[in-house]
Design a protein around this motif. Sequence first.
Motif, PDB file in Angstrom:
ATOM      1  N   MET A   1       0.835  -1.199   0.000  1.00 44.96           N
ATOM      2  CA  MET A   1       0.000   0.000   0.000  1.00 44.96           C
ATOM      3  C   MET A   1       0.865   1.241   0.000  1.00 44.96           C
ATOM      4  O   MET A   1       1.949   1.241   0.590  1.00 44.96           O
ATOM      5  N   LEU A   2       0.374   2.285  -0.634  1.00 48.23           N
ATOM      6  CA  LEU A   2       1.189   3.483  -0.808  1.00 48.23           C
ATOM      7  C   LEU A   2       1.624   4.089   0.522  1.00 48.23           C
ATOM      8  O   LEU A   2       2.768   4.518   0.663  1.00 48.23           O
ATOM      9  N   LYS A   3       0.723   4.069   1.525  1.00 48.43           N
ATOM     10  CA  LYS A   3       1.093   4.716   2.791  1.00 48.43           C
ATOM     11  C   LYS A   3       2.265   3.998   3.479  1.00 48.43           C
ATOM     12  O   LYS A   3       2.993   4.605   4.240  1.00 48.43           O
ATOM     13  N   ASP A   4       2.429   2.697   3.191  1.00 47.80           N
ATOM     14  CA  ASP A   4       3.526   1.938   3.806  1.00 47.80           C
ATOM     15  C   ASP A   4       4.861   2.207   3.135  1.00 47.80           C
ATOM     16  O   ASP A   4       5.912   2.005   3.741  1.00 47.80           O
ATOM     17  N   ILE A   5       4.832   2.585   1.866  1.00 49.88           N
ATOM     18  CA  ILE A   5       6.102   2.737   1.143  1.00 49.88           C
ATOM     19  C   ILE A   5       6.514   4.194   0.947  1.00 49.88           C
ATOM     20  O   ILE A   5       7.582   4.463   0.415  1.00 49.88           O
ATOM     21  N   GLU A   6       5.671   5.118   1.406  1.00 43.12           N
ATOM     22  CA  GLU A   6       5.998   6.542   1.221  1.00 43.12           C
ATOM     23  C   GLU A   6       7.320   6.920   1.860  1.00 43.12           C
ATOM     24  O   GLU A   6       8.067   7.744   1.335  1.00 43.12           O
ATOM     25  N   LYS A   7       7.617   6.257   2.996  1.00 48.19           N
ATOM     26  CA  LYS A   7       8.867   6.561   3.698  1.00 48.19           C
ATOM     27  C   LYS A   7      10.103   6.139   2.889  1.00 48.19           C
ATOM     28  O   LYS A   7      11.207   6.590   3.152  1.00 48.19           O
ATOM     29  N   LEU A   8       9.896   5.239   1.911  1.00 46.35           N
ATOM     30  CA  LEU A   8      11.013   4.776   1.080  1.00 46.35           C
ATOM     31  C   LEU A   8      11.207   5.638  -0.169  1.00 46.35           C
ATOM     32  O   LEU A   8      12.068   5.371  -0.987  1.00 46.35           O
ATOM     33  N   LEU A   9      10.370   6.669  -0.299  1.00 43.51           N
ATOM     34  CA  LEU A   9      10.478   7.577  -1.450  1.00 43.51           C
ATOM     35  C   LEU A   9      11.152   8.875  -1.018  1.00 43.51           C
ATOM     36  O   LEU A   9      10.904   9.370   0.081  1.00 43.51           O
ATOM     37  N   ARG A  10      11.979   9.438  -1.892  1.00 39.39           N
ATOM     38  CA  ARG A  10      12.520  10.779  -1.617  1.00 39.39           C
ATOM     39  C   ARG A  10      11.470  11.788  -2.077  1.00 39.39           C
ATOM     40  O   ARG A  10      11.450  12.191  -3.238  1.00 39.39           O
ATOM     41  N   GLN A  11      10.597  12.151  -1.134  1.00 36.58           N
ATOM     42  CA  GLN A  11       9.428  12.974  -1.462  1.00 36.58           C
ATOM     43  C   GLN A  11       9.812  14.323  -2.061  1.00 36.58           C
ATOM     44  O   GLN A  11       9.098  14.859  -2.899  1.00 36.58           O
ATOM     45  N   ASP A  12      10.964  14.864  -1.627  1.00 36.04           N
ATOM     46  CA  ASP A  12      11.367  16.183  -2.139  1.00 36.04           C
ATOM     47  C   ASP A  12      11.772  16.137  -3.611  1.00 36.04           C
ATOM     48  O   ASP A  12      11.872  17.165  -4.255  1.00 36.04           O
TER      49      ASP A  12
END
Lengths: 61, 273
Positions: B1-12
């Motif tokens: 699920m997207l909410k679980d993997i968001e931390k693995l993305l460089r959001q900036d």
Amino acid sequence: MAKIVINQKWCKACGICYGLCPKGVLDKDDTGKVVVKNPDACIMCRICEEHCPDYCIKIGG
Amino acid sequence: MLKDIEKLLRQDKMPHIWCPGCGNGIVMKAMLEAINSTGIDTKKTVVVSGIGCSSRATGYMNFDTLHTTHGRALAFATGVKLAKPELNVFVVTGDGDGSAIGGNHLIHAARRNIDINVVMFNNNIYGMTGGQYSPLTPHGKFATTAPYGNFDRAFNICDLVKGAGATFIGRGTVFHTKVLTEMIKGAIENKGFSFVEAVSICPISYGRRNKMGTAPQMMEWLKENSVPVKAASKLPPEKVAGKILVGELYKEEAPEFTQKYDELIARFQKGAE
């Protein structure tokens, strides 16, 4: 009712989400970007979330 | 699920540079899902990429990442793995990067059975440089360098790495995201050279030239032209001909390179005492 969170800032209007949605929950605005049209019909299959190449759709918050 | 993997993305660094409808974002998501669900230490995970559309993925993944030279991702990854065998090393490569300019690195890394997980984003074209045909462009398909149709035959890249000695081979598509995630999970769990072909879509440089329609239409095409590998063995050959087989294609046990190397070092250290 499923909570559908859309991040329109990252959306590139590719049309995959509303093209694959089996229940017609999602639709496009005049620029082709995704909008939620019919949230009550969502069955939480997450096809849109899994197939969005731009990380724009979150189902269930 | 997207909410679980968001931390693995460089959001900036988001939104990413990939074109509208490009499948690379979906493959990257499957990779992050697989890494997240297997629970491997993200601080001990290194992702190495070469050059091309696919190889931009290292810029968006929140691990230690290396964006290296064209085709050489596996050479850099071999160095990383040999220096620190405890790291989980991934290689992100494209069909051009991995099978053309990096083709030799691919077969020799497979031959050594070094514990690297390769995810090849196969969009059948060199997208970034303007749509030239690659060794994985199917016969007869159009590209800027094949205006009358590609008269070369394409590699069956999974069979190629199998012949070279890989110990885990799987294939998924950007439509079959669950299968793709499972295959990458299988690659992580395999101690040895693992290869996952992620069949992607390129609606701009490949789809448009080959009149394959919009991104959702290319998704439908993938759905209709793929067969699960388990079902394929029960189907008559004419129904399987020309289809994309998805699922686990091959698995075997073989000695792993860094382990053998450590054993050799231990042997000589013992001798010196």
